[in-house]
Design a protein around this motif. Structure first.
Motif, PDB file in Angstrom:
ATOM      1  N   CYS A   1       0.810  -1.224   0.000  1.00 31.96           N
ATOM      2  CA  CYS A   1       0.000   0.000   0.000  1.00 31.96           C
ATOM      3  C   CYS A   1       0.842   1.273   0.000  1.00 31.96           C
ATOM      4  N   ASP A   2       2.135   1.118   0.076  1.00 32.10           N
ATOM      5  CA  ASP A   2       3.026   2.265   0.270  1.00 32.10           C
ATOM      6  C   ASP A   2       4.098   2.320  -0.824  1.00 32.10           C
ATOM      7  N   PRO A   3       4.308   3.510  -1.436  1.00 37.16           N
ATOM      8  CA  PRO A   3       3.560   4.758  -1.251  1.00 37.16           C
ATOM      9  C   PRO A   3       2.195   4.673  -1.929  1.00 37.16           C
ATOM     10  N   LEU A   4       1.193   5.221  -1.285  1.00 31.72           N
ATOM     11  CA  LEU A   4      -0.183   5.045  -1.731  1.00 31.72           C
ATOM     12  C   LEU A   4      -0.449   5.573  -3.135  1.00 31.72           C
ATOM     13  N   PRO A   5       0.042   6.760  -3.515  1.00 32.78           N
ATOM     14  CA  PRO A   5      -0.222   7.224  -4.886  1.00 32.78           C
ATOM     15  C   PRO A   5       0.293   6.260  -5.954  1.00 32.78           C
ATOM     16  N   ARG A   6       1.458   5.693  -5.722  1.00 30.45           N
ATOM     17  CA  ARG A   6       2.025   4.734  -6.678  1.00 30.45           C
ATOM     18  C   ARG A   6       1.212   3.452  -6.709  1.00 30.45           C
ATOM     19  N   LYS A   7       0.767   2.971  -5.551  1.00 33.13           N
ATOM     20  CA  LYS A   7       0.010   1.729  -5.496  1.00 33.13           C
ATOM     21  C   LYS A   7      -1.400   1.890  -6.057  1.00 33.13           C
ATOM     22  N   ARG A   8      -1.904   3.094  -6.044  1.00 30.04           N
ATOM     23  CA  ARG A   8      -3.212   3.337  -6.666  1.00 30.04           C
ATOM     24  C   ARG A   8      -3.124   3.406  -8.182  1.00 30.04           C
ATOM     25  N   ALA A   9      -1.948   3.734  -8.704  1.00 31.01           N
ATOM     26  CA  ALA A   9      -1.768   3.856 -10.162  1.00 31.01           C
ATOM     27  C   ALA A   9      -0.418   3.249 -10.553  1.00 31.01           C
ATOM     28  N   PRO A  10      -0.257   1.944 -10.422  1.00 26.08           N
ATOM     29  CA  PRO A  10       1.036   1.299 -10.731  1.00 26.08           C
ATOM     30  C   PRO A  10       1.365   1.407 -12.216  1.00 26.08           C
ATOM     31  N   GLN A  11       2.668   1.457 -12.505  1.00 22.07           N
ATOM     32  CA  GLN A  11       3.126   1.629 -13.881  1.00 22.07           C
ATOM     33  C   GLN A  11       3.556   0.326 -14.539  1.00 22.07           C
ATOM     34  N   THR A  12       3.784  -0.714 -13.767  1.00 26.34           N
ATOM     35  CA  THR A  12       4.195  -2.008 -14.323  1.00 26.34           C
ATOM     36  C   THR A  12       3.273  -3.098 -13.790  1.00 26.34           C
ATOM     37  N   ALA A  13       3.194  -4.200 -14.522  1.00 24.09           N
ATOM     38  CA  ALA A  13       2.331  -5.301 -14.108  1.00 24.09           C
ATOM     39  C   ALA A  13       2.737  -5.852 -12.756  1.00 24.09           C
TER      40      ALA A  13
END
Length: 446
Positions: A307-319
């Protein structure tokens, strides 16, 4: 007097198929069926593995799974190891930080083909012993490896992989100890793997310990000597990775009688095991996405990394980052009503509906949690003010709630059908694996 390294090495060298409990044999065959399917699926679905396949391809007695290409044993282990975790769909050990078979299976398959004439009983024994060693080393930790900046799963699995490789090659106890030593010279994985947003190393990580296990075992057979105490030595495994903090009794308890391969989880969904509790609860709720206002999901200390960092986990860039994200996998379950192999492609990562839902999901650290990364609770607030709640102590697939033989066969068929070069008769291959003790040449089967 024999020390810990000597005793563990003797166990690895002297294990016999006839000493394996029936449940251990059954579990080992299920591990092979599940792991082979996942590797075949990755060969056709995971572009991250292609550099490894291209580098490994050449002349040799071994198969790069799902591709029809050949390679030497170390290079086949490298390529197949890259596939073993690429879909994040392989078995897990909920009790400790290890996927014990993700590097072990590629190593054993490569060596079985390189050696020739390895029968099913020998293969299954090597698999059971290697898995057991990896799990025991993980359970005995009394300081988290992350304290020293390490990423534990592939490091721990690598030690089990070299144990299995040593057994398959018929090394004696002293040589097994040497193989542990040579593995220790190669076996690293930095914790930075968790923090870098653009890398895919987390997906292909098992390539490195799988290859190192094969190299270590072969070098020892060729005459390279190792250390006297690679496990408990003053600068041995536990000193390097856990500040010397480990419980020797855990390593010894039931050695040769209890095999931890019987306590594995087989994944229902192709994502980090820590996401499965939330996914299962969301799917069971059956609520319509358009009716949801906000979502809270309870996580324990282990799951905070998802869940951390939350912004990255809400919009991941890789599968692979998406598969290690509770907000994203939970959003998939709520929006699409599924979390499957086809839900982590580029289009899914950019799906506005999924990203919008992920943005409404808030993780809540539950300091009283007792589910050890495999459960959680869910609180869904609907637009009309209604609140739906659920709790799950242990997600589907664990020993207490197994997938079952039929589901494992279906999972294998689904994965195998996605291989770059699918097997001509997947049901027959599955049947052969599930009766592997009758097979005279496992390498030829692959």
């Amino acid at each position: 007097m024999a020390g810990l390294s000597d005793d563990l090495s003797a166990y690895v060298a002297e294990a016999l198929y006839d000493d394996l409990p029936p449940a251990t044999v059954t579990a080992a065959k299920q591990v092979l069926l599940d792991g082979l399917g996942v590797m075949l699926g990755a060969s056709g679905m995971a572009p991250e593995v292609l550099p490894f396949v291209k580098l490994a391809a050449g002349d040799g007695p071994c198969t790069i799974l799902g591709n029809g290409l050949r390679a030497s044993a170390p290079m086949a282990a490298l390529a197949n190891g890259a596939m073993a975790h690429a879909l994040d769909y392989e078995d897990a050990f909920d009790l400790a930080p290890i996927h014990p078979n993700a590097s072990l299976l590629p190593a054993l398959i490569a060596l079985a083909q390189a050696e020739g004439g390895v029968d099913g009983r020998r293969f299954l024994t090597a698999l059971a012993v290697g898995c057991d060693i990896g799990c025991r080393l993980a359970l005995a930790l009394r300081q988290r490896m992350e304290v020293g900046g390490w990423y534990p799963p592939p490091i721990l699995a690598g030690m089990g992989a070299v144990a299995g490789a040593a057994h398959l090659l018929g090394l004696n106890a002293g040589q097994v100890r040497d193989a542990f030593s040579l593995m220790l010279c190669q076996n690293v994985m930095p914790g930075e793997i968790k923090h870098s947003q653009g890398t895919v190393i987390r997906a292909v990580r098992e390539a490195f310990p799988a290859q190192a296990a094969v190299l270590s075992a072969l070098l020892v057979r060729g005459g390279v000597a190792g250390f006297e105490q690679p496990i408990e030595g003053r600068h041995g495994f536990y000193a390097l990775y856990a500040g010397g903090a480990f419980d020797e009794s855990v390593l010894r308890e039931g050695l040769g009688r209890r095999f931890w391969i019987e306590a594995l989880t087989f994944k229902r969904w192709p994502s980090c095991r820590g996401t499965h509790g939330a996914v299962e609860m969301a799917l069971a709720m059956g609520v319509k996405a358009q009716d949801i206002a906000q979502v809270e999901v309870g996580v324990d200390a282990i799951q905070t990394m998802l869940c951390d960092p939350l912004p990255r986990k809400r919009a991941p860039q890789t599968a692979i980052d998406a598969k290690f994200s509770i907000p994203f996998t939970l959003a998939l379950a709520l929006v699409r009503g599924r979390v499957g192999l086809d839900d982590f492609d580029a289009a899914s990562l950019a799906d506005p509906a999924v990203l919008d839902m992920a943005g409404r999901i808030t993780p809540v650290l539950d300091k009283a949690a007792a589910w050890q990364g495999a459960g959680g609770w869910l609180r869904v607030t609907l637009r009309d003010g209604q609140v739906l709640e659920a709790a799950q102590a242990d997600a589907l697939g664990c020993p207490a709630r197994p997938l079952g033989a039929q589901a494992l066969r279906a999972k294998f068929a689904d994965c195998a059908a996605r291989a770059a070069l699918p097997p001509a008769d997947a049901p027959a291959l599955a049947a052969a694996i599930l009766s592997l003790e009758q097979c005279g040449d496992v390498g030829a089967l692959f």
